[in-house]
Design an enzyme around this catalytic site. Structure first.
Site, short mmCIF file in Angstrom:
data_model
loop_
_atom_site.label_atom_id
_atom_site.label_comp_id
_atom_site.label_asym_id
_atom_site.label_seq_id
_atom_site.Cartn_x
_atom_site.Cartn_y
_atom_site.Cartn_z
N HIS B 218 0.91 -1.19 0.05
CA HIS B 218 -0.21 -0.10 -0.16
C HIS B 218 0.87 1.29 0.01
CE1 HIS B 218 -2.60 2.98 1.90
NE2 HIS B 218 -3.50 2.37 1.49
N ARG B 260 -2.58 0.89 -4.52
CA ARG B 260 -2.36 -0.62 -4.31
C ARG B 260 -2.72 -0.80 -5.86
NH1 ARG B 260 -6.88 -2.72 -0.62
NH2 ARG B 260 -7.63 -0.51 -0.03
N LYS B 263 -5.92 -0.60 -8.10
CA LYS B 263 -7.07 0.24 -7.50
C LYS B 263 -7.10 1.44 -8.28
CE LYS B 263 -8.40 0.58 -3.22
NZ LYS B 263 -9.77 0.72 -2.72
N ASP B 266 -5.68 8.15 -7.13
CA ASP B 266 -6.19 9.17 -6.11
C ASP B 266 -4.95 10.08 -5.91
OD1 ASP B 266 -6.47 10.44 -3.58
OD2 ASP B 266 -7.11 8.66 -2.51
N CYS B 268 -4.11 11.65 -3.35
CA CYS B 268 -3.07 12.13 -2.13
C CYS B 268 -1.71 11.22 -2.34
CB CYS B 268 -3.80 11.48 -0.89
SG CYS B 268 -4.39 9.81 -0.90
N TYR B 269 -1.84 10.01 -3.48
CA TYR B 269 -0.78 9.30 -3.42
C TYR B 269 0.31 9.95 -4.43
CZ TYR B 269 -3.54 5.58 -1.38
OH TYR B 269 -4.19 5.13 -0.45
N ASP B 391 -9.43 14.12 -4.08
CA ASP B 391 -8.80 12.79 -4.29
C ASP B 391 -8.99 12.47 -6.08
OD1 ASP B 391 -9.45 9.98 -5.53
OD2 ASP B 391 -10.47 9.57 -3.89
N ASP B 398 -11.03 18.21 0.15
CA ASP B 398 -10.77 18.49 1.57
C ASP B 398 -9.29 18.77 1.97
OD1 ASP B 398 -8.92 15.95 1.79
OD2 ASP B 398 -10.81 14.82 1.28
N HIS B 401 -6.41 15.91 1.13
CA HIS B 401 -5.89 15.85 -0.06
C HIS B 401 -5.25 17.26 -0.50
CE1 HIS B 401 -8.65 12.21 -0.11
NE2 HIS B 401 -7.70 11.85 -1.09
#
Ligand SMILES: [Zn+2]
Lengths: 331, 461
Positions: B218, B260, B263, B266, B268-269, B391, B398, B401
């Site tokens: 992750h 991952r 998936k 997003d 934030c990654y 995201d 938010d 993020h």
């Protein structure tokens, strides 16, 4: 707590709380990130602070923590105090499992719920094995990749047992969604950790077959490629000696020439000492020629890196770097 | 692949929907005249600052679900402002220091809000927020002696850390504990003991790191695990080439990162995975060592246990301008010559210097991910034109993020720079040069100049 009309009765108007003086939050005169609490939230937390500070582990405190958790399931202090109360009161833990399940319905990605659940299952011991496996199954039926649910399930298996049907469960989830990497990860967990299966080496042969079958149907699915590689973790000799792996790469490259995973797997094989026959070289070189470029590469490994840099431009830097770091025997 | 195809699995259906949305945005962008494109690529600084300062001063009632994460809200907002080069005014600064002090537990550590129990994650957030604010008043408000005892209380005999009293043990807990101790210069062998073995047990067959042994690789945990291993001087124990192969495949056709395998992308990654690249870029010596070991292992038929001589840390680091210095620098925090996987003799490692020497070295090599593509995702898909980041398209903005998209943007912009404290060249940026944000220390995710000031402050004490 609600009145007959379904409206919440303020704690200050409930007779059983008349002896308690609520404790306001010490936010200071000019707090930053202040939250515009509703009256209900503020009052519930003010009473919670009162019983928490007094360490009052009573039934009414337990009831109050339920209300506080419903308002903010992320408050780990409330959960922690709730565990202390449960222990002091010797409360019915089966009933507590129902409470957690109810909260989890809308908050299945919250750390506190799962930590609480683990603590309960730990206390209940093997009596909880079936309920916990069923509970996680229920959560995973809504979101088959819920990270916490998988962690909890793995903990249950290791601490309480219940391995019997786990490989079948993985198979069932993979049948539903062969791209579910969490299910592949669980499968790896089962074949390496289950006391019933004999470990990775005993399972390798059949699992190689299983993952190759999945790859042939969807060569663009990264999960079974990683799983296949993982089956030979720390055993490069078996990896390069198992002709099924190299044949798979060749087969995919011939059928679906742009498959990045087939090429990168072949690259791993060659880097780990696999000696490719001319068939492999022909397959890769024809890809390179099809791209219309001239090759100055002297080895198959270099050519694979060049082809990957071309077919997979998002990772061009990585393939260039790999090319510059090829093991001596491949160049 | 058509989204209407009934034979698609859940993963494929969801992926198709996101791709359709993202590619729609990119198509719209590419159809615009170039002047309009430049406008679309602009970082809407003023809007972001407005969104951030508003949150610092008042949050709506829906934030009650973050009532046990208020130091996090402080960090997300203050760090985002710092990345944008903003300083908060004196009054807000004093209010922030005062509020975080009310979250500080008399027995050490910071809680999610006044009156709650101390927690490692909110301790990390509070310390990073205070370091970001900087200055005597802010930095001296941290009770380091008590904080140290809190960290020791959270240490589990297994080596890992618990998030709070009787709380969960995972890689996040290890990272937040070690990061805080390192920044405050209170890291010692007692805290480090067996942390490395715990993290090693979390590296999965895929190459990335999981939250607990057995779980799935992750992005968030991979960043935490890798940064922890560097901070304790044991990064050579990880299989870094395997980790690189996993993380490089996390960037997808949407141009952003997923957390991952298989998936959805997003924003934030952008930091969690992008930050991993920033760390790896500074691990060249270890990576080369591991490549040589693998190579040797094959030639003599043995497994990876060849001993590689590494320069002694006793030699002084040279600050010369020749290209040779960087490799020399790296040996400072990759001490010793023990075989990979075994902890090296503890007395060889100077734990208090690892964070500083890590960012002082030069990097010769560029990033191994596609930096411009990631910036495109951040600016066109994650940025909300009214301020803040999200995201992915269709989601609401938010503060979390916003913090990690901006941090990821920073990682991208400086990914081609030799030094984190010099300005990058224009071609490293996607969009106008006015998009440039501050650089971060990639081990802590603190704006670099604020880290340096704190390091100086805590060095003597
Ligand atoms: Zn996210």
């Amino acid at each position: 707590m609600e009145s007959e009309e379904g409206e919440r009765i303020p704690l200050s108007q409930r007779p059983e709380w008349h002896d308690v003086t609520p404790v306001p939050q010490d936010d200071g005169p000019n707090p930053v990130v202040p939250i515009a609490y509703t009256d209900e939230f503020r009052e519930t937390m003010d009473y919670f602070r009162a019983v928490y500070l007094a360490d009052e582990r009573s039934h009414r405190s337990l009831q109050l923590t339920s209300e506080a958790i419903r308002l903010n399931p992320g408050n780990y202090t409330v959960w922690h105090f709730r565990r202390l109360i449960l222990e002091t009161l010797g409360a019915d833990l089966q009933k507590e499992l129902d409470f957690v399940e109810d909260i989890a319905k809308d908050n299945s990605k919250n750390y506190q719920i799962w930590h609480h659940r683990r603590g309960l299952a730990e206390k209940l011991g093997t009596a909880a094995t079936v309920t916990e496996l069923e509970f996680t199954k229920k959560i995973l039926s809504l979101d088959a990749k819920n990270y916490h649910a998988w962690s909890h399930r793995q903990w249950v298996l290791q601490a309480l047992g219940g391995w019997e049907d786990e490989l079948d469960y993985c198979h069932q989830l993979l049948k539903e969604d062969i791209f579910n990497n969490s299910a592949w990860n669980q499968r790896y967990f089962v074949i390496t950790k289950s006391p019933l299966l004999g470990g990775l080496e005993a399972m390798r042969d059949s699992e190689v077959g299983y993952s190759i079958e999945a790859i042939v149907v969807n060569p663009e699915n990264e999960s079974p490629w990683r799983y296949l590689r993982g089956l030979f973790k720390d055993d490069p000799k078996s990896w390069i000696d198992d002709s099924r792996v190299s044949s798979l790469c060749l087969k995919i490259l011939r059928a679906k020439s742009r498959c990045v995973f087939a090429l990168s797997t072949l690259l791993e094989l060659v880097c780990d000492g696999f000696r490719p026959s001319s068939e492999f070289k022909d397959a890769v070189v024809s890809l390179w020629n099809n791209s219309g470029s001239d090759s100055t590469d002297s080895s198959l490994a270099e050519t694979i890196c060049s082809v990957l840099g071309f077919l997979d431009p998002l990772r061009a830097n990585y393939w260039t770097w790999r090319k510059s770091k090829l093991p001596a025997q491949t160049v | 692949m058509e989204p209407t195809d009934l034979n698609l699995t859940v993963t494929q259906r969801e992926q198709c929907m996101v791709e359709a949305q993202v590619f729609g945005i990119y198509k719209h962008f590419s159809d615009l005249p170039s002047r309009a494109q430049t406008v679309m690529l602009e970082l809407v600084r003023d809007k972001h600052i407005e969104y951030l300062t508003d949150g610092l001063q008042q949050l709506g009632s829906s934030f009650r679900v973050l009532d046990a994460n208020r130091p996090w809200l402080c960090y997300w907002i203050l760090h985002s402002l710092a990345l944008l080069g903003e300083y908060v005014d004196d009054e807000l600064e004093n209010n922030a220091v005062d509020f975080l002090n009310r979250c500080q537990d008399p027995n050490g550590g910071y809680s999610g809000g006044p009156g709650q129990m101390p927690h490692l994650a909110t301790t990390y957030a509070a310390v990073n927020a205070l370091v970001t604010l900087g200055g005597q008043r802010s930095l001296s408000s941290i009770n380091r002696d008590k904080l140290y005892t809190f960290l020791r209380r959270m240490k589990d005999p297994s080596g890992g850390f618990r998030m709070h009293e009787a709380g969960e043990i995972d890689v996040r807990a290890c990272y937040t504990a070690i990061s805080v101790a390192s920044v405050l210069n209170i890291l010692d062998q007692e805290l480090v003991e067996n942390v490395g073995n715990y993290i090693l047990s979390c590296q999965t067959y895929e190459g990335g790191i999981a939250g607990e042994p057995g779980s799935e690789a992750h992005g968030g945990y991979t960043f935490c695990g890798l940064a922890t291993m560097i901070l304790i001087g044991q990064v050579h124990g990880l299989n870094i080439t395997g980790l690189m192969n996993w993380v490089v495949f996390r960037q997808g056709v949407e141009c952003g990162f997923q957390g991952r395998t298989n998936k959805l992308v997003d924003g934030c990654y952008s930091f969690w995975q992008g930050g991993v690249f920033s760390l790896i870029q500074r691990l060249r010596t270890v990576v080369n060592e591991q490549l040589v070991m693998m190579d040797d292992g094959k030639q003599d038929g043995s497994s990876r246990c060849t001993q590689i001589p590494v320069k002694s840390h006793a030699s002084e680091r040279k600050q010369d301008s020749e290209g040779t210095s960087s490799q020399y620098d790296e040996s400072r925090w990759e001490q010793g010559g023990a075989p990979a996987g075994l902890p090296r003799s503890p007395d060889l490692i100077n734990l208090s210097n690892i964070g500083l020497s890590f960012v002082e070295q030069h990097t010769e090599n560029g990033p191994l991910f596609h930096s411009l593509a990631l910036q495109q995702y951040i600016l066109l898909c994650s940025q909300v034109l009214n301020g803040g980041f999200r995201d992915k398209p269709g989601k609401a903005r938010d503060y979390y993020h916003t913090c990690y998209c901006l941090s990821g943007l920073s990682v991208c912009q400086y990914s081609c720079s030799k030094d984190l404290d010099s300005s990058p060249l224009p071609h490293a940026l996607f969009g106008p040069y006015s998009n440039l944000v501050e650089s971060v220390h990639p081990l802590y995710n603190i704006v670099l100049n604020r880290y340096h000031a704190a390091h100086d402050f805590f060095r003597g004490s």
